[in-house]
Write a protein that holds these residues in place. Structure first.
Motif, PDB file in Angstrom:
ATOM      1  N   ASP A   1      -4.217   6.170  -3.220  1.00  0.00           N
ATOM      2  CA  ASP A   1      -3.688   4.836  -2.889  1.00  0.00           C
ATOM      3  C   ASP A   1      -3.435   4.077  -4.180  1.00  0.00           C
ATOM      4  O   ASP A   1      -4.367   3.822  -4.956  1.00  0.00           O
ATOM      5  N   CYS A   2      -2.179   3.719  -4.419  1.00  0.00           N
ATOM      6  CA  CYS A   2      -1.813   3.035  -5.652  1.00  0.00           C
ATOM      7  C   CYS A   2      -2.037   1.519  -5.578  1.00  0.00           C
ATOM      8  O   CYS A   2      -1.885   0.823  -6.582  1.00  0.00           O
ATOM      9  N   SER A   3      -2.372   0.979  -4.393  1.00  0.00           N
ATOM     10  CA  SER A   3      -2.428  -0.481  -4.221  1.00  0.00           C
ATOM     11  C   SER A   3      -3.740  -1.083  -4.692  1.00  0.00           C
ATOM     12  O   SER A   3      -3.881  -2.299  -4.708  1.00  0.00           O
ATOM     13  N   HIS A   4      -4.712  -0.244  -5.064  1.00  0.00           N
ATOM     14  CA  HIS A   4      -6.015  -0.769  -5.474  1.00  0.00           C
ATOM     15  C   HIS A   4      -6.118  -0.987  -6.974  1.00  0.00           C
ATOM     16  O   HIS A   4      -7.208  -1.201  -7.495  1.00  0.00           O
TER      17      HIS A   4
ATOM     18  N   LYS B   1       0.848  -1.206   0.000  1.00  0.00           N
ATOM     19  CA  LYS B   1       0.000   0.000   0.000  1.00  0.00           C
ATOM     20  C   LYS B   1       0.874   1.242   0.000  1.00  0.00           C
ATOM     21  O   LYS B   1       1.833   1.326   0.738  1.00  0.00           O
ATOM     22  N   ALA B   2       0.512   2.233  -0.846  1.00  0.00           N
ATOM     23  CA  ALA B   2       1.287   3.480  -0.946  1.00  0.00           C
ATOM     24  C   ALA B   2       0.656   4.536  -0.057  1.00  0.00           C
ATOM     25  O   ALA B   2      -0.513   4.842  -0.200  1.00  0.00           O
ATOM     26  N   PHE B   3       1.429   5.065   0.875  1.00  0.00           N
ATOM     27  CA  PHE B   3       0.938   6.151   1.721  1.00  0.00           C
ATOM     28  C   PHE B   3       1.219   7.485   1.049  1.00  0.00           C
ATOM     29  O   PHE B   3       2.140   7.610   0.257  1.00  0.00           O
ATOM     30  N   ALA B   4       0.408   8.490   1.426  1.00  0.00           N
ATOM     31  CA  ALA B   4       0.589   9.830   0.856  1.00  0.00           C
ATOM     32  C   ALA B   4       1.961  10.401   1.190  1.00  0.00           C
ATOM     33  O   ALA B   4       2.515  11.167   0.443  1.00  0.00           O
TER      34      ALA B   4
ATOM     35  N   ASP C   1      -4.449  10.451   5.871  1.00  0.00           N
ATOM     36  CA  ASP C   1      -3.782  10.216   4.595  1.00  0.00           C
ATOM     37  C   ASP C   1      -2.982  11.416   4.115  1.00  0.00           C
ATOM     38  O   ASP C   1      -2.406  11.398   3.035  1.00  0.00           O
TER      39      ASP C   1
ATOM     40  N   CYS D   1       2.269   6.995  -9.680  1.00  0.00           N
ATOM     41  CA  CYS D   1       2.555   5.919  -8.727  1.00  0.00           C
ATOM     42  C   CYS D   1       3.958   5.352  -8.885  1.00  0.00           C
ATOM     43  O   CYS D   1       4.443   4.657  -7.992  1.00  0.00           O
TER      44      CYS D   1
END
Length: 486
Positions: free
Chosen positions: A30-33, A20-23, A181, A44
Motif C-alpha cells: 500500500d503506497c498511501s501510508h 490508496k493504491a490497490f495491488a 489484496d 509506487c
C-alpha cells in the motif's frame, strides 16, 4: 542538481497523496501510508516497475513461506542499482528553513547541495532486477504453484474474495493482512489449506484448476458441498465406531493368535525339516535338468554338424556331376595380394543363347564372400548392352534356382551398370541361405531383347573350386582377426 530536486519533489507528491493504491493497480504493498525508501518510491510511481513487483511478489509467495528472503533481495537491489536515499522530513524541514533565512537576509533562497535524484537508469535497473529475480523463482516452481504464480491480479483477488465469503480467510498471522489484496501470504495460504481440507482434497496450499473453479462456485453449489461434507463426517464417525469395535475384537484375536503361534512354531519346525529335504531334492532336479540341457545342446550341435557334413557331401557329389554334364568353359586369373602375400583369383565364363544374347559371368572374393555377377550384351557387338524388359528400379526381374530347390521369382540387383547384375553372394556361414560349402549350382533365367537367357554357375568346376578355396582362407583369416582384435 535542480532537475534532480524537481524529480524527487514529484515523487513525494505522488507517494504522500491520500489515494490508496490497490495491488491490482500498483505494486504489492500500500503506497498511501507514506514511502521512505527510494525503491518503494519507484515501485509506487512507475507502472512497469509496479507490474514487475507484482510478478515477483506472486511468484515469491508461491515459493517461500515468509519475507526474509524478500527483504534481503530489496537490500541487494539498492546496492546493485546504487539508489540514492530519499530526503527525510527533518532534512526537508531544515532545507526549507535555511532557504527561508536566505531569502530574508539576502533576498534569495540559499541552496543546500543534495544527492542526485532518481534517474531513468535507476528505474530501468530496478525493473530488470525484479524481472531477473522473477525468472529465477519461476524456474524453481512447477505444477499448481507455477500456475498460481501465472494468474492475473484479478484472479488472485477473486480467489481471496471467495475464501473470505466462504469463511476460510482468517487473520491467523497477525503481521500479515487477511484482506483481498492479491498477495497470497501466510493467511491466504492457510485459508487455501482449510478450503482443501473442507473438500477432502490433499492439503498442499496451492489450488488446482478444478479446486479454483469449485471455490468460485454459487451458493447452491456450496450447499451441496456442505451436505456432502456432512455426509462424509457422519461416515467418518461411523468408521471410527466400527474401528473401535474392530480394535476390541483385535484384542481377543491377539490372545488367540498367541496360542495359535505356539502351535504353529511346533508345526513350522517339523515343516522346516521337510522343506530342507524338498529343497535338496529340487536342487538335484535342477542340476539334472542343467546336465540334460547341456547334453541335448551337444547332441543338437553334433546332429547339426552331421547334417551339414551330409549336405556338403551331397553338394560335392551332385556338383561334380553337374559340372561335368554342362562342360562350361571357365577361365581363371591369378595375382599376388601384396597385403596378404596370398593369391587372389577371379574366374569368368561366357555363355550364349541361340538368339545371340551373351552373358559374361564373373566370380571373385568380396568381403570374405563369393560374388558372382553377369554382364549382358549383344554377341555381335560386346559394347552394346542388351535390352532388358524386366528391368525395374534397383534390379532386374527374373527367375532363380539354387541346387534342387524350387524355381522362384527374384530381383537380381544391378552391380554398378544397367546391364550387370549380381547372380549370387555366397558365404561360409551355416545360417546363410546360399553357402559356399553346400551350394553346388545357381541358375538364373533372364528375359532379354534377344530371347531368354539361362545363366549357369556350376560351383564344383575345378577353377571355381580354386576360387572358393581362396575365399574360404580369407574368411578364416578374418574370423581369427575379429576374435583377437589385439
Amino acid at each position: 542538481m535542480r532537475r534532480g530536486v524537481v524529480t524527487l519533489a514529484r515523487v513525494f507528491l505522488l507517494v504522500f497523496s491520500s489515494s490508496k493504491a490497490f495491488a491490482i493497480e500498483g505494486p504489492s504493498f500500500d503506497c498511501s501510508h507514506g514511502v521512505r525508501q527510494t525503491l518503494a518510491a519507484i515501485l509506487c510511481t512507475n507502472t512497469a516497475a509496479a507490474q514487475a513487483d507484482w510478478s515477483l511478489s506472486s511468484s515469491y509467495w508461491a515459493l517461500f513461506s515468509d519475507d526474509r528472503e524478500e527483504s534481503r533481495f530489496g537490500q541487494e537491489v539498492n546496492r546493485r542499482c546504487t539508489l540514492p536515499p530519499l530526503e527525510t522530513s527533518q532534512e526537508q524541514a531544515g532545507r526549507l528553513m535555511f532557504e527561508g533565512i536566505g531569502s530574508a537576509l539576502v533576498g534569495a533562497p540559499l541552496r543546500i547541495p543534495t544527492q542526485g535524484g532518481v534517474t531513468p537508469n535507476h528505474v530501468k535497473c530496478v525493473i530488470d532486477s525484479f524481472r531477473d529475480r522473477t525468472a529465477t523463482i519461476r524456474g524453481q516452481l512447477s505444477g499448481d504453484a507455477l500456475a498460481e504464480a501465472n494468474l492475473s491480479p484479478e484472479d488472485h483477488i477473486a480467489v481471496q474474495v471467495a475464501l473470505t465469503q466462504k469463511g476460510f480467510m482468517q487473520n491467523r498471522v497477525k503481521s500479515y493482512g487477511a484482506s483481498a489484496d492479491g498477495q497470497f501470504g501466510p493467511n491466504t495460504r492457510s485459508a487455501i489449506k482449510e478450503f482443501q481440507r473442507g473438500i477432502a482434497e490433499p492439503i498442499t496450499g496451492f489450488l488446482t484448476e478444478q479446486q479454483r473453479f469449485s471455490l468460485l462456485d454459487t451458493p447452491e453449489q456450496r450447499q451441496a458441498r456442505e451436505a456432502r461434507s456432512a455426509a462424509e463426517e457422519k461416515a467418518r464417525q461411523d468408521a471410527m465406531q466400527m474401528q473401535k469395535a474392530a480394535d476390541e475384537r483385535r484384542v481377543m484375536e491377539i490372545a488367540k493368535a498367541q496360542a495359535d503361534r505356539a502351535a504353529a512354531l511346533a508345526k513350522a519346525e517339523a515343516d522346516r525339516a521337510a522343506a530342507q529335504e524338498a529343497a535338496r531334492q529340487a536342487e538335484q532336479r535342477v542340476k539334472q535338468a542343467v546336465a540334460d540341457q547341456e547334453r541335448k545342446r551337444l547332441e543338437d550341435e553334433a546332429a547339426k554338424a552331421a547334417e551339414w557334413q551330409n549336405r556338403m557331401q551331397q553338394a560335392q557329389q551332385k556338383g561334380t556331376e553337374y559340372a561335368k554334364a554342362n562342360d562350361l568353359s571357365w577361365s581363371i586369373t591369378e595375382k599376388i595380394n601384396p597385403m596378404t602375400d596370398d593369391n587372389d583369383y577371379e574366374v569368368s565364363s561366357t555363355q550364349i543363347n541361340d538368339a545371340g544374347a551373351v552373358a559374361t559371368v564373373r566370380g571373385r572374393c568380396s568381403d570374405s564372400k563369393i560374388l558372382f555377377d553377369a554382364s549382358l550384351h549383344d554377341k555381335t557387338d560386346p559394347k552394346v548392352p542388351l535390352g532388358l524388359p524386366g528391368s525395374s528400379q534397383g534390379g532386374l526381374i527374373g527367375k532363380k534356382r539354387v541346387n534342387d530347390g524350387n524355381v522362384f521369382a527374384y530381383r537380381f540387383p544391378f552391380d554398378g551398370f544397367r546391364n550387370r547384375i549380381v547372380l549370387s553372394q555366397q558365404s561360409f556361414r551355416q545360417d546363410d541361405q546360399e553357402s559356399g560349402e553346400t551350394t553346388w549350382r545357381v541358375l538364373a533365367e533372364i528375359e532379354t531383347s534377344q530371347g531368354t537367357m539361362v545363366i549357369k554357375v556350376p560351383m564344383f568346376d575345378p577353377k571355381v573350386q580354386k576360387l572358393l578355396s581362396a575365399c574360404k582362407r580369407q574368411f578364416v583369416i578374418n574370423q581369427r582377426r575379429d576374435a583377437n582384435p589385439g
